[in-house]
Design a protein around this motif. Structure first.
Motif, short mmCIF file in Angstrom:
data_model
loop_
_atom_site.label_atom_id
_atom_site.label_comp_id
_atom_site.label_asym_id
_atom_site.label_seq_id
_atom_site.Cartn_x
_atom_site.Cartn_y
_atom_site.Cartn_z
N ALA A 1 23.25 25.86 9.25
CA ALA A 1 23.14 24.93 8.12
C ALA A 1 22.82 23.52 8.60
O ALA A 1 22.02 22.80 7.99
CB ALA A 1 24.43 24.94 7.31
N ALA A 2 23.42 23.13 9.72
CA ALA A 2 23.15 21.81 10.28
C ALA A 2 21.70 21.71 10.74
O ALA A 2 21.06 20.66 10.61
CB ALA A 2 24.09 21.54 11.46
N SER A 3 21.15 22.80 11.27
CA SER A 3 19.76 22.82 11.70
C SER A 3 18.83 22.58 10.51
O SER A 3 17.89 21.79 10.56
CB SER A 3 19.41 24.17 12.34
OG SER A 3 20.19 24.40 13.48
N ILE A 4 19.11 23.30 9.40
CA ILE A 4 18.29 23.16 8.22
C ILE A 4 18.36 21.73 7.69
O ILE A 4 17.35 21.14 7.31
CB ILE A 4 18.76 24.14 7.13
CG1 ILE A 4 18.50 25.58 7.61
CG2 ILE A 4 18.05 23.91 5.81
CD1 ILE A 4 19.10 26.64 6.72
N ALA A 5 19.57 21.16 7.68
CA ALA A 5 19.74 19.79 7.20
C ALA A 5 18.96 18.81 8.05
O ALA A 5 18.33 17.89 7.54
CB ALA A 5 21.23 19.42 7.18
N ALA A 6 18.99 19.01 9.38
CA ALA A 6 18.28 18.09 10.28
C ALA A 6 16.77 18.14 10.04
O ALA A 6 16.09 17.13 10.02
CB ALA A 6 18.60 18.44 11.73
N ILE A 7 16.26 19.36 9.86
CA ILE A 7 14.82 19.53 9.63
C ILE A 7 14.42 18.91 8.30
O ILE A 7 13.39 18.23 8.18
CB ILE A 7 14.44 21.02 9.69
CG1 ILE A 7 14.58 21.52 11.12
CG2 ILE A 7 13.01 21.24 9.21
CD1 ILE A 7 14.37 23.02 11.28
N ASN A 8 15.24 19.13 7.26
CA ASN A 8 14.94 18.58 5.94
C ASN A 8 14.95 17.07 5.95
O ASN A 8 14.19 16.43 5.24
CB ASN A 8 15.94 19.10 4.90
CG ASN A 8 15.70 20.55 4.56
OD1 ASN A 8 14.61 21.08 4.80
ND2 ASN A 8 16.71 21.21 4.02
N ASN A 9 15.84 16.49 6.79
CA ASN A 9 15.91 15.03 6.86
C ASN A 9 14.71 14.45 7.60
O ASN A 9 14.43 13.28 7.50
CB ASN A 9 17.20 14.59 7.57
CG ASN A 9 18.42 14.81 6.70
OD1 ASN A 9 18.31 14.86 5.49
ND2 ASN A 9 19.59 14.96 7.32
N PRO B 1 19.69 12.86 19.33
CA PRO B 1 20.91 13.66 19.14
C PRO B 1 20.76 14.74 18.08
O PRO B 1 21.56 15.69 18.03
CB PRO B 1 21.95 12.62 18.70
CG PRO B 1 21.45 11.33 19.24
CD PRO B 1 19.96 11.42 19.14
N GLY B 2 19.76 14.61 17.20
CA GLY B 2 19.57 15.58 16.14
C GLY B 2 18.49 16.61 16.41
O GLY B 2 18.10 17.35 15.52
N ALA B 3 18.01 16.67 17.65
CA ALA B 3 16.94 17.61 17.98
C ALA B 3 17.38 19.05 17.74
O ALA B 3 18.50 19.43 18.06
CB ALA B 3 16.51 17.42 19.43
N VAL B 4 16.49 19.84 17.18
CA VAL B 4 16.76 21.25 16.90
C VAL B 4 15.87 22.10 17.81
O VAL B 4 14.65 22.06 17.71
CB VAL B 4 16.48 21.59 15.42
CG1 VAL B 4 16.69 23.09 15.18
CG2 VAL B 4 17.37 20.77 14.51
N PHE B 5 16.51 22.86 18.70
CA PHE B 5 15.79 23.75 19.61
C PHE B 5 16.16 25.19 19.28
O PHE B 5 17.34 25.53 19.21
CB PHE B 5 16.15 23.43 21.07
CG PHE B 5 15.43 24.27 22.07
CD1 PHE B 5 14.15 23.94 22.50
CD2 PHE B 5 16.03 25.41 22.60
CE1 PHE B 5 13.48 24.72 23.43
CE2 PHE B 5 15.37 26.20 23.53
CZ PHE B 5 14.09 25.85 23.95
N LYS B 6 15.14 26.03 19.07
CA LYS B 6 15.37 27.42 18.70
C LYS B 6 14.70 28.35 19.71
O LYS B 6 13.61 28.06 20.19
CB LYS B 6 14.83 27.71 17.30
CG LYS B 6 15.48 26.88 16.21
CD LYS B 6 14.88 27.22 14.86
CE LYS B 6 15.46 26.36 13.75
NZ LYS B 6 14.88 26.71 12.43
#
Length: 233
Positions: free
Chosen positions: A225-233, A28-33
């Motif tokens: 901001a949510a993308s950055i948070a997910a990557i940092n986590n 659910p936290g996957a970040v696709f750019k």
């Protein structure tokens, strides 16, 4: 790593080529750019900045009184729109079973696409018009209102009817106003890694009719901001 793709390569094929998902993967936290989406977002930001500047000029030329604090906040926002670089995040589904069952979810890839699959997050972030923006440990049963209270509650400038949640996949959902109805304890369906955003009351800007212009941009910035948070986590 980096993978070469053909014209018909899909998300599922590249995930399989990378060895599949680990047991610790938090889908659910996957970040696709995507580069193309970032370019579209940037054009939208610049267009919005131009619209806001014209609104200020029109207001000044027509004699509409402009609150000093509102003016400074708006000009700062315009400047930020001109310099910020959007990340081009797109909401995607990477659950392998769902991708196999529904070909429409299995995205065709483009050159430069990026996919980051984080570990499971254990936090809920609260930002916007609260006394203390913070991240809190996710706990089952806590409602949106509970997490806002843990952040000190809403400020006087908050709009109680415009609280929305950025889900871990980047999707933004406006919370039901019944979350805040008297005597009602809302059950929590918040996924770990979600971000609660408390919007500012738009009344000071009603003279410019800017709410419909600004809101989509604020949503984009919150998703970034949510993308950055997910990557940092």
């Amino acid at each position: 790593g980096y993978y070469a793709i053909g014209e018909k390569d899909t998300l599922l094929e590249v995930i399989n080529r990378a060895g599949g998902l680990k047991e610790t993967a938090y889908t659910p936290g996957a970040v696709f750019k995507r580069i193309q989406i970032a370019e579209q977002q940037k054009k939208s930001y610049l267009l919005t900045a131009d619209q806001l500047e014209r609104s200020l000029i029109d207001a000044a030329s027509s004699g509409v009184p402009i609150d000093g604090e509102a003016y400074i906040g708006l000009t700062t926002f315009i400047e930020k729109l001109r310099i910020v670089e959007p990340d081009g995040r797109q909401v995607v589904e990477i659950d392998l079973l769902k991708l196999k069952r529904d070909p429409n979810l299995n995205l065709l890839l483009q050159n430069g696409d990026e996919l980051h699959v984080p570990n499971r997050s254990s936090s809920i972030s609260v930002v916007g018009e609260v006394l203390s923006s913070a991240s809190h440990i996710h706990r089952d049963g806590l409602s949106i209102e509970d997490y806002i209270k843990l952040s000190g509650g809403m400020t006087k400038g908050a709009d109680r009817n415009k609280v929305f949640v950025i889900l871990p996949n980047g999707q933004a959902i406006l919370s039901d106003e019944k979350f805040f109805s008297k005597g009602r304890k809302a059950s929590s369906n918040l996924l770990p890694g979600s971000t609660i955003v408390v919007s500012r009351n738009p009344d000071p800007f009603d003279a410019f009719k800017l709410v419909t212009v600004i809101t989509p941009i604020l949503s984009d910035l919150a998703i970034s901001a949510a993308s950055i948070a997910a990557i940092n986590n």
